[in-house]
Each structure stands twice: as C-alpha cells, then as structure tokens.
Design a protein around this motif. Structure first.
Motif, PDB file in Angstrom:
ATOM      1  N   GLY A 144       0.858  -1.103  -0.040  1.00  0.00           N
ATOM      2  CA  GLY A 144      -0.040  -0.048   0.070  1.00  0.00           C
ATOM      3  C   GLY A 144       0.993   1.140   0.065  1.00  0.00           C
ATOM      4  N   GLU A 145       0.267   2.402   0.329  1.00  0.00           N
ATOM      5  CA  GLU A 145       0.879   3.777   0.189  1.00  0.00           C
ATOM      6  C   GLU A 145       0.820   4.067   1.625  1.00  0.00           C
ATOM      7  N   TYR A 146       2.143   4.778   2.136  1.00  0.00           N
ATOM      8  CA  TYR A 146       2.157   5.155   3.605  1.00  0.00           C
ATOM      9  C   TYR A 146       3.174   6.459   3.578  1.00  0.00           C
ATOM     10  N   ALA A 147       2.893   7.026   4.495  1.00  0.00           N
ATOM     11  CA  ALA A 147       3.527   8.257   5.097  1.00  0.00           C
ATOM     12  C   ALA A 147       4.234   8.339   6.460  1.00  0.00           C
ATOM     13  N   LEU A 148       5.349   8.418   6.775  1.00  0.00           N
ATOM     14  CA  LEU A 148       5.891   8.351   8.184  1.00  0.00           C
ATOM     15  C   LEU A 148       6.167   9.740   8.638  1.00  0.00           C
ATOM     16  N   ALA A 149       6.072   9.781   9.905  1.00  0.00           N
ATOM     17  CA  ALA A 149       6.363  11.119  10.649  1.00  0.00           C
ATOM     18  C   ALA A 149       7.360  10.608  11.771  1.00  0.00           C
ATOM     19  N   VAL A 150       8.223  11.203  12.027  1.00  0.00           N
ATOM     20  CA  VAL A 150       9.364  10.787  13.044  1.00  0.00           C
ATOM     21  C   VAL A 150       9.590  11.999  13.981  1.00  0.00           C
ATOM     22  N   PHE A 151       9.968  11.803  15.098  1.00  0.00           N
ATOM     23  CA  PHE A 151      10.281  12.785  16.091  1.00  0.00           C
ATOM     24  C   PHE A 151      11.276  12.356  17.355  1.00  0.00           C
ATOM     25  N   HIS A 152      12.063  13.142  17.755  1.00  0.00           N
ATOM     26  CA  HIS A 152      13.163  12.663  18.823  1.00  0.00           C
ATOM     27  C   HIS A 152      12.393  13.212  20.069  1.00  0.00           C
ATOM     28  N   ASP A 153      11.841  12.257  20.727  1.00  0.00           N
ATOM     29  CA  ASP A 153      11.345  12.496  22.004  1.00  0.00           C
ATOM     30  C   ASP A 153      12.198  12.363  22.966  1.00  0.00           C
ATOM     31  N   GLU A 154      12.971  13.811  23.163  1.00  0.00           N
ATOM     32  CA  GLU A 154      14.193  13.743  24.054  1.00  0.00           C
ATOM     33  C   GLU A 154      13.871  13.549  25.571  1.00  0.00           C
ATOM     34  N   SER A 200      11.492  11.605  26.643  1.00  0.00           N
ATOM     35  CA  SER A 200      10.868  10.502  26.850  1.00  0.00           C
ATOM     36  C   SER A 200       9.254  10.362  27.469  1.00  0.00           C
ATOM     37  N   ASN A 201       8.618  11.621  27.070  1.00  0.00           N
ATOM     38  CA  ASN A 201       7.179  11.771  27.736  1.00  0.00           C
ATOM     39  C   ASN A 201       6.205  11.105  26.800  1.00  0.00           C
ATOM     40  N   ASN A 202       6.786  10.576  25.685  1.00  0.00           N
ATOM     41  CA  ASN A 202       5.705   9.893  24.554  1.00  0.00           C
ATOM     42  C   ASN A 202       4.759  11.026  23.761  1.00  0.00           C
ATOM     43  N   LYS A 203       5.343  12.301  23.565  1.00  0.00           N
ATOM     44  CA  LYS A 203       4.568  13.244  23.064  1.00  0.00           C
ATOM     45  C   LYS A 203       5.547  14.176  22.363  1.00  0.00           C
ATOM     46  N   LEU A 204       4.825  14.964  21.387  1.00  0.00           N
ATOM     47  CA  LEU A 204       5.895  15.751  20.676  1.00  0.00           C
ATOM     48  C   LEU A 204       5.593  17.234  21.372  1.00  0.00           C
ATOM     49  N   ASP A 205       6.583  17.541  22.013  1.00  0.00           N
ATOM     50  CA  ASP A 205       6.391  18.730  22.795  1.00  0.00           C
ATOM     51  C   ASP A 205       6.539  19.998  21.969  1.00  0.00           C
ATOM     52  N   THR A 206       5.682  21.022  21.971  1.00  0.00           N
ATOM     53  CA  THR A 206       5.562  22.225  21.248  1.00  0.00           C
ATOM     54  C   THR A 206       5.404  23.393  22.112  1.00  0.00           C
ATOM     55  N   ASN A 207       5.712  24.545  21.454  1.00  0.00           N
ATOM     56  CA  ASN A 207       5.717  26.043  22.155  1.00  0.00           C
ATOM     57  C   ASN A 207       4.278  26.638  22.084  1.00  0.00           C
ATOM     58  N   PRO A 261       6.831  22.814  17.055  1.00  0.00           N
ATOM     59  CA  PRO A 261       7.269  21.579  17.747  1.00  0.00           C
ATOM     60  C   PRO A 261       8.846  21.986  18.489  1.00  0.00           C
ATOM     61  N   LYS A 262       9.109  21.523  19.741  1.00  0.00           N
ATOM     62  CA  LYS A 262      10.365  22.024  20.418  1.00  0.00           C
ATOM     63  C   LYS A 262      11.193  21.025  20.169  1.00  0.00           C
ATOM     64  N   GLU A 263      10.988  19.635  19.564  1.00  0.00           N
ATOM     65  CA  GLU A 263      11.641  18.577  19.565  1.00  0.00           C
ATOM     66  C   GLU A 263      11.749  18.274  17.954  1.00  0.00           C
ATOM     67  N   LYS A 264      12.883  17.659  17.726  1.00  0.00           N
ATOM     68  CA  LYS A 264      13.118  17.364  16.113  1.00  0.00           C
ATOM     69  C   LYS A 264      12.115  16.872  15.657  1.00  0.00           C
TER      70      LYS A 264
END
Length: 135
Positions: free
Chosen positions: A75-85, A87-94, A99-102
């Motif tokens: 099938g067709e897929y897209a990936l999103a990757v982030f460095h959870d520096e 380890s709180n299992n969420k993408l931290d944002t301002n 995003p504050k994390e890469k």
C-alpha cells in the motif's frame, strides 16, 4: 481449471503479503530519549495522533538509529518521525504549536508555516522497503 486453481491460491497470498519498512533516522543529536515513528495510510489520518496506523520506537543514539515496522500490507504510506528527548511519549510544542523537539517526514521536509502534506510524504510498499530520514 489449472489457471483457476493458480489464481485461487497465488493471488490471495500476493494480496495479503506482509512487508517490513526499515527506517534509518540520521542526524540524531543526542542519546537522550527515544526516536518515535508513526505510520499513516491516508490524507485524512496524516499527523493525527489518534489515527496512527502503526508506530515504532527505539532508544536514541547520537548519529543514526534504525528500526523496523513489520507486518505492513502492500500500500501507500507516509511516516512522521520525532526525537522524544524527554521520553514523555508526546511531541512537545511551544505556545504557538511549533515543535520544540526535532521532527522529520518521509520524502518531505517541514515547511516554513507547517508540516508537509500527506501526498508530499507518501511512498509505495510492494515488498520490504528501506527509507532514510534526516532529522
């Protein structure tokens, strides 16, 4: 009759074959936290945390990390990757939602005013697939 038998057994195996997406994430800046990968299969679900098709995670290592997303049908897929520096299992944002994390995506980069669209990130999987992503 032979053709019918062949189609009955071979085609269903091909349609339901399971593949592995091997993800190599480059430019990991530290050993803090984890690298998280989210797999999406539609424009409607893309970047919605409650509509992730599959996830993978690996401990961060400076430089490059690798992980596998297994049992993926063709099938067709897209990936999103982030460095959870942290380890709180969420993408931290301002406070603006930036995003504050890469963050990185398959086949596309972050735009000035937001993330890329699903169609910019999508790739096809018909067999085992390897992708390199730069954080």
């Amino acid at each position: 009759m032979r053709t019918l038998t062949l189609c009955t057994f071979v085609i269903p195996v091909w349609l339901f074959s399971q593949n592995t997406i091997s993800v190599k994430v480059h430019n990991v800046s530290s050993e803090d936290g984890k690298i998280n990968v989210a797999v999406y299969d539609s424009d409607e679900s893309f970047l919605k945390f409650d509509k992730v098709l599959k996830t993978g995670s690996v401990e961060a290592q400076e430089g490059m990390v690798a992980l596998k997303i297994e049992n993926m049908p063709a099938g067709e897929y897209a990936l999103a990757v982030f460095h959870d520096e942290n380890s709180n299992n969420k993408l931290d944002t301002n406070w603006l939602g930036i995003p504050k994390e890469k963050v990185a995506f398959s086949k596309a980069k972050m735009h000035t005013f937001g993330p890329p669209k699903y169609k910019e990130c999508v790739f096809s999987v018909n067999s085992d697939y390897e992708i390199n992503i730069e954080l």
